[in-house]
Scaffold this motif. Structure first.
Motif, PDB file in Angstrom:
ATOM      1  N   GLU A 120       0.851  -1.181   0.000  1.00  0.00           N
ATOM      2  CA  GLU A 120       0.000   0.000   0.000  1.00  0.00           C
ATOM      3  C   GLU A 120       0.891   1.237   0.000  1.00  0.00           C
ATOM      4  N   LEU A 121       0.636   2.143  -0.920  1.00  0.00           N
ATOM      5  CA  LEU A 121       1.377   3.405  -0.956  1.00  0.00           C
ATOM      6  C   LEU A 121       0.432   4.544  -0.599  1.00  0.00           C
ATOM      7  N   PHE A 122       0.667   5.155   0.547  1.00  0.00           N
ATOM      8  CA  PHE A 122      -0.091   6.327   0.980  1.00  0.00           C
ATOM      9  C   PHE A 122       0.685   7.563   0.521  1.00  0.00           C
ATOM     10  N   TYR A 123       0.000   8.453  -0.176  1.00  0.00           N
ATOM     11  CA  TYR A 123       0.702   9.597  -0.762  1.00  0.00           C
ATOM     12  C   TYR A 123      -0.203  10.825  -0.828  1.00  0.00           C
ATOM     13  N   ASP A 124       0.428  11.964  -1.022  1.00  0.00           N
ATOM     14  CA  ASP A 124      -0.262  13.235  -1.222  1.00  0.00           C
ATOM     15  C   ASP A 124       0.522  13.990  -2.280  1.00  0.00           C
ATOM     16  N   VAL A 125      -0.158  14.598  -3.239  1.00  0.00           N
ATOM     17  CA  VAL A 125       0.545  15.321  -4.300  1.00  0.00           C
ATOM     18  C   VAL A 125       1.220  16.590  -3.784  1.00  0.00           C
ATOM     19  N   LEU A 126       0.944  16.955  -2.548  1.00  0.00           N
ATOM     20  CA  LEU A 126       1.641  18.094  -1.950  1.00  0.00           C
ATOM     21  C   LEU A 126       3.043  17.697  -1.488  1.00  0.00           C
ATOM     22  N   SER A 127       3.314  16.412  -1.483  1.00  0.00           N
ATOM     23  CA  SER A 127       4.616  15.894  -1.060  1.00  0.00           C
ATOM     24  C   SER A 127       5.452  15.508  -2.277  1.00  0.00           C
ATOM     25  N   PRO A 128       6.574  16.192  -2.536  1.00  0.00           N
ATOM     26  CA  PRO A 128       7.415  15.825  -3.683  1.00  0.00           C
ATOM     27  C   PRO A 128       8.073  14.467  -3.495  1.00  0.00           C
ATOM     28  N   TYR A 129       8.357  14.107  -2.246  1.00  0.00           N
ATOM     29  CA  TYR A 129       8.962  12.799  -1.994  1.00  0.00           C
ATOM     30  C   TYR A 129       7.962  11.675  -2.272  1.00  0.00           C
ATOM     31  N   SER A 130       6.681  11.976  -2.101  1.00  0.00           N
ATOM     32  CA  SER A 130       5.658  11.000  -2.486  1.00  0.00           C
ATOM     33  C   SER A 130       5.732  10.723  -3.984  1.00  0.00           C
ATOM     34  N   TRP A 131       6.006  11.762  -4.752  1.00  0.00           N
ATOM     35  CA  TRP A 131       6.123  11.602  -6.201  1.00  0.00           C
ATOM     36  C   TRP A 131       7.261  10.646  -6.555  1.00  0.00           C
ATOM     37  N   LEU A 132       8.405  10.804  -5.881  1.00  0.00           N
ATOM     38  CA  LEU A 132       9.555   9.949  -6.162  1.00  0.00           C
ATOM     39  C   LEU A 132       9.236   8.482  -5.854  1.00  0.00           C
ATOM     40  N   GLY A 133       8.666   8.249  -4.670  1.00  0.00           N
ATOM     41  CA  GLY A 133       8.315   6.883  -4.301  1.00  0.00           C
ATOM     42  C   GLY A 133       7.257   6.291  -5.213  1.00  0.00           C
ATOM     43  N   PHE A 134       6.313   7.110  -5.596  1.00  0.00           N
ATOM     44  CA  PHE A 134       5.231   6.706  -6.504  1.00  0.00           C
ATOM     45  C   PHE A 134       5.790   6.211  -7.830  1.00  0.00           C
ATOM     46  N   GLU A 135       6.706   6.971  -8.415  1.00  0.00           N
ATOM     47  CA  GLU A 135       7.241   6.610  -9.726  1.00  0.00           C
ATOM     48  C   GLU A 135       8.057   5.324  -9.668  1.00  0.00           C
ATOM     49  N   VAL A 136       8.841   5.165  -8.611  1.00  0.00           N
ATOM     50  CA  VAL A 136       9.652   3.949  -8.498  1.00  0.00           C
ATOM     51  C   VAL A 136       8.763   2.719  -8.364  1.00  0.00           C
ATOM     52  N   LEU A 137       7.766   2.796  -7.493  1.00  0.00           N
ATOM     53  CA  LEU A 137       6.901   1.635  -7.274  1.00  0.00           C
ATOM     54  C   LEU A 137       6.036   1.330  -8.492  1.00  0.00           C
ATOM     55  N   PRO A 193      17.678  13.795  -5.501  1.00  0.00           N
ATOM     56  CA  PRO A 193      16.885  12.571  -5.687  1.00  0.00           C
ATOM     57  C   PRO A 193      15.953  12.655  -6.890  1.00  0.00           C
ATOM     58  N   GLY A 194      15.507  13.877  -7.231  1.00  0.00           N
ATOM     59  CA  GLY A 194      14.692  14.036  -8.426  1.00  0.00           C
ATOM     60  C   GLY A 194      15.465  13.643  -9.676  1.00  0.00           C
ATOM     61  N   GLN A 195      16.721  14.078  -9.761  1.00  0.00           N
ATOM     62  CA  GLN A 195      17.562  13.707 -10.887  1.00  0.00           C
ATOM     63  C   GLN A 195      17.845  12.212 -10.880  1.00  0.00           C
ATOM     64  N   HIS A 196      18.033  11.665  -9.694  1.00  0.00           N
ATOM     65  CA  HIS A 196      18.336  10.233  -9.551  1.00  0.00           C
ATOM     66  C   HIS A 196      17.183   9.366 -10.052  1.00  0.00           C
ATOM     67  N   VAL A 197      15.963   9.783  -9.751  1.00  0.00           N
ATOM     68  CA  VAL A 197      14.774   9.023 -10.137  1.00  0.00           C
ATOM     69  C   VAL A 197      14.252   9.465 -11.505  1.00  0.00           C
ATOM     70  N   GLN A 198      14.861  10.509 -12.075  1.00  0.00           N
ATOM     71  CA  GLN A 198      14.459  11.091 -13.357  1.00  0.00           C
ATOM     72  C   GLN A 198      13.054  11.677 -13.280  1.00  0.00           C
ATOM     73  N   VAL A 199      12.813  12.412 -12.204  1.00  0.00           N
ATOM     74  CA  VAL A 199      11.554  13.126 -12.009  1.00  0.00           C
ATOM     75  C   VAL A 199      11.887  14.622 -11.945  1.00  0.00           C
ATOM     76  N   PRO A 200      11.271  15.440 -12.774  1.00  0.00           N
ATOM     77  CA  PRO A 200      11.630  16.868 -12.861  1.00  0.00           C
ATOM     78  C   PRO A 200      11.043  17.719 -11.733  1.00  0.00           C
ATOM     79  N   VAL A 201      11.604  17.585 -10.553  1.00  0.00           N
ATOM     80  CA  VAL A 201      11.100  18.309  -9.386  1.00  0.00           C
ATOM     81  C   VAL A 201      11.753  19.685  -9.292  1.00  0.00           C
ATOM     82  N   GLN A 202      10.924  20.697  -9.119  1.00  0.00           N
ATOM     83  CA  GLN A 202      11.383  22.069  -8.884  1.00  0.00           C
ATOM     84  C   GLN A 202      10.533  22.686  -7.782  1.00  0.00           C
TER      85      GLN A 202
END
Length: 293
Positions: free
Chosen positions: A76-93, A140-149
């Motif tokens: 189970e992945l609990f996430y919120d789009v207000l969390s950028p780290y949630s985005w990183l975990g979301f993409e990997v999983l 970590p955004g670059q590491h996961v290839q997610v364009p976080v700003q």
């Protein structure tokens, strides 16, 4: 029929003409069959080579599960789009769910509710942490290839606007169109964490939904549902579920394995997750997929 060798590494049962291979058996599985008084029916002359199969997965219960691979494990992945780290975990999983044999359940939750319930506070409210996070999220955004700003007006986006409407909308998506629960949150993350755009106004949410292929009628219908008790209560339930797992922030990955529950906080616990699952870690962007946003 005679057994030429009882060595588990190379057990051969010969019958009839040499050189004809009928089947490959696992020694321990054969012994289990014999112990259970299974009867081998007569067959055409053949040579049977019995060699050990790869080690059984811990979840296997009997020889019939040989070569079937591990049983699906629920994550189970609990996430919120207000969390950028949630985005990183979301993409990997979301990538590894096509590689590992897992049942990934995406659960939209409200980070504000979790912070309040755990009496935690946003790291950005502490000056030193805020400065660290602003620089840290890029690597970590670059590491996961997610364009976080970071948004230009970070505190206004996080503290004033929040994500309540967006997370209620994702809850409605989960209830009505769960097949779109990857594309829609990804687009909302892109808006707030890549393009510095709004995710709270109705037109912003509609634009995100329509961009990933949802019809205007579908998106409008879901948007109308975010004020209903059913959707509000569902988001509250999922947020409280994260709290029951002792969540104090997001993302949280909950692993259900062999009757035990493991709660992993953050997007940097993936190697530990692979250890728990007994799977292979191939980096945040597996070479077999290698997507780039």
């Amino acid at each position: 029929m005679r057994v030429a060798s009882t060595d588990k590494r190379d057990t051969v049962i010969k019958a009839g003409k040499p050189g004809q291979i009928s089947a490959v058996w696992d020694h321990e599985a054969l012994q289990a069959c014999i112990c259970e008084k299974s009867v081998f029916k007569p067959c055409s002359p053949a040579t049977f080579f019995l060699k050990p199969f790869p080690r059984l997965h811990p979840g296997a219960r009997n020889p019939t599960q040989l070569q079937q691979g591990p049983l699906p494990r629920t994550l189970e992945l609990f996430y919120d789009v207000l969390s950028p780290y949630s985005w990183l975990g979301f993409e990997v999983l979301c990538q590894y769910k096509n590689i590992w044999n897992i049942n990934l359940q995406l659960r939209p939750s409200l980070i504000a509710g979790i912070m309040k319930d755990s009496r935690n506070q946003l790291p950005a409210l502490l000056p030193r942490k805020a400065q660290y996070l602003k620089n840290d999220i890029r690597l970590p955004g670059q590491h996961v290839q997610v364009p976080v700003q970071f948004p230009k007006d970070f505190f206004f986006v996080i503290l004033e606007k929040g994500s309540l409407s967006a997370m209620r909308f994702l809850t409605a998506v989960n209830m009505k169109h769960p097949e779109m629960l990857e594309e829609v949150p990804r687009e909302l993350w892109m808006r707030v964490w890549s393009w510095d755009e709004d995710i709270t106004e109705p037109q912003s949410i509609l634009a995100a939904a329509e961009k990933v292929g949802m019809s205007t009628e579908q998106a409008q219908g879901l948007l109308e549902k975010i004020v209903t008790p059913k959707v509000k209560n569902k988001l509250k339930e999922d947020t409280e579920a994260a709290g029951k797992y002792r969540a104090f922030g997001l993302p949280v990955t909950v692993v259900h394995l062999d009757g035990q529950t493991h709660m992993l906080f953050g997007s940097d616990q993936m190697e530990l997750l692979t250890h728990l699952l007994g799977e292979k870690w191939m980096g945040p962007v597996p070479a077999a997929i290698n997507p780039k946003l």
